[in-house]
Design an enzyme around this catalytic site. Structure first.
Site, PDB file in Angstrom:
ATOM      1  N   LYS A 128       0.889  -1.171   0.000  1.00 31.37           N
ATOM      2  CA  LYS A 128       0.000   0.000   0.000  1.00 31.37           C
ATOM      3  C   LYS A 128       0.929   1.224   0.000  1.00 31.37           C
ATOM      4  O   LYS A 128       1.158   1.870   1.030  1.00 31.37           O
ATOM      5  CB  LYS A 128      -0.940  -0.044   1.208  1.00 31.37           C
TER       6      LYS A 128
HETATM    7  N1  PMP Z   1      -7.496  -1.213  -3.334  1.00 28.79           N
HETATM    8  C1  PMP Z   1      -6.925  -0.024  -3.097  1.00 28.79           C
HETATM    9  C2  PMP Z   1      -6.134   0.622  -4.170  1.00 28.79           C
HETATM   10  C3  PMP Z   1      -7.090   0.604  -1.848  1.00 28.79           C
HETATM   11  O1  PMP Z   1      -6.551   1.805  -1.608  1.00 28.79           O
HETATM   12  C4  PMP Z   1      -7.867  -0.028  -0.852  1.00 28.79           C
HETATM   13  C5  PMP Z   1      -8.060   0.632   0.482  1.00 28.79           C
HETATM   14  N2  PMP Z   1      -7.020   0.317   1.370  1.00 28.79           N
HETATM   15  C6  PMP Z   1      -8.428  -1.271  -1.139  1.00 28.79           C
HETATM   16  C7  PMP Z   1      -8.226  -1.839  -2.398  1.00 28.79           C
HETATM   17  C8  PMP Z   1      -9.219  -2.017  -0.117  1.00 28.79           C
HETATM   18  O2  PMP Z   1      -8.355  -2.472   0.901  1.00 28.79           O
HETATM   19  P1  PMP Z   1      -8.887  -2.688   2.390  1.00 28.79           P
HETATM   20  O3  PMP Z   1     -10.104  -3.506   2.289  1.00 28.79           O
HETATM   21  O4  PMP Z   1      -7.765  -3.393   3.057  1.00 28.79           O
HETATM   22  O5  PMP Z   1      -9.138  -1.342   2.957  1.00 28.79           O
END
Ligand code: PMP
Length: 304
Positions: free
Chosen positions: A158
């Site tokens: 991330k």
């Molecule tokens: N894809 C992206 C690009 C994101 O920024 C997020 C948010 N973190 C997600 C998917 C979903 O991830 P999560 O369920 O862990 O928040």
């Protein structure tokens, strides 16, 4: 955001909200090299609790590892700081943002010599895609921008720098009157939303894209568990744009977006144009989980 009361954790210290600042020559401000997390704390019958805290911290550690950034605090310290970010700010529910960045010790693309810093802030944040989104669903467009090839930006991290791509996509979508963008990968298969994973329901089967070009979302994993508990298998496969158009149901998942139904893609109605029954069912069990109202959810909650 900067002019608020409260406290922000920076490198082990609790600073008054307005004093949690960095120098303009901060390395990450110039080159976007760093990583972050987004968590939510929900109000439960036993007080505020953070949903899947360890999974988020594990992903933060993995992101730093992938980017070869030193993470100078251990899991226990970060866990405690996340909890205190909620309690010290007197929040009953919150969005929590830990961020790892390189400091102003040096400038230049090669970060050698720039120290790692970590900040954690928490604040109230309602429905990410707007008040009606969870109930009525949203309209999306397939972006003209492709999601990163995994050998351009490694998508399991991330990483801050991946979000320039997300920002271009969501701005384009909003400019064209949509609520959110869906990005295809560089081969043209459905990848994810600008900050959400995507699921389809086709002929009673729940489908998700393989996550090579998408973030391995924690909400996505939660939905897979909840679906399995409800007797619904989730199949991962390459999904084409026309499969997306023909799906009976489409929904997006993310910590911020939670479970948001999609009712229109590129001016084509999804199903009957209203959130579908499986979307509703998974949304209800997700909200019961995050609020500690069902057994699976309770093991995912850390009391503040
Ligand atoms: N894809 C992206 C690009 C994101 O920024 C997020 C948010 N973190 C997600 C998917 C979903 O991830 P999560 O369920 O862990 O928040």
């Amino acid at each position: 955001m900067q002019d608020r009361d409260g406290f922000i954790w920076l490198d082990g210290q609790w600073l008054p909200w307005r004093d949690a600042t960095v120098h303009v020559l901060t390395h990450t401000l110039h080159y976007g090299y760093g990583c972050f997390e987004g968590l939510r704390a929900y109000a439960t019958a036993d007080g505020p609790a953070i949903f899947r805290l360890d999974e988020h911290l594990q992903r933060l550690e993995a992101s730093a590892h992938i980017l070869a950034i030193d993470l100078p605090f251990d899991r226990a310290t970060l866990r405690q700081a996340c909890r205190e970010a909620v309690s010290r700010n007197g929040l009953s529910s919150a969005y929590i943002r830990p961020l790892v960045f390189l400091g102003a010790e040096k400038v230049g693309v090669d970060p050698a010599g720039a120290a790692s810093h970590v900040m954690i802030a928490a604040w109230p944040w309602g429905a990410y895609l707007g008040g009606q989104a969870l109930e009525e669903g949203i309209r999306v467009r397939v972006s003209s921008y492709a999601r990163h090839h995994p050998n351009v930006q490694m998508c399991r991290a991330k990483a801050i720098s991946t979000y320039a791509n997300s920002i271009l996509a969501i701005r384009e979508a909003k400019r064209d009157g949509y609520d959110e963008a869906i990005l295809l990968d560089t081969e043209g298969y459905v990848a994810e939303g600008s900050s959400e994973n995507i699921f389809l329901v086709c002929d009673g089967e729940v489908l998700q894209p393989e996550t090579t070009s998408a973030l391995d979302g924690i909400t996505r994993r939660t939905v897979c568990t909840l679906a399995a508990e409800a007797g619904l298998a989730v199949r991962s496969k390459r999904i084409t744009r026309d499969e997306l158009y023909c799906a009976d149901e489409v929904f997006l998942t993310g910590t911020a977006a939670e479970i948001t139904p999609v009712v229109e893609v590129d001016r084509r109605r999804v199903g009957d144009g209203r959130p579908g029954p499986l979307t509703r069912q998974l949304q209800a069990s997700y909200f019961a989980s995050v609020r500690g109202e069902q057994p699976t959810g309770r093991k995912w909650l850390t009391a503040v």
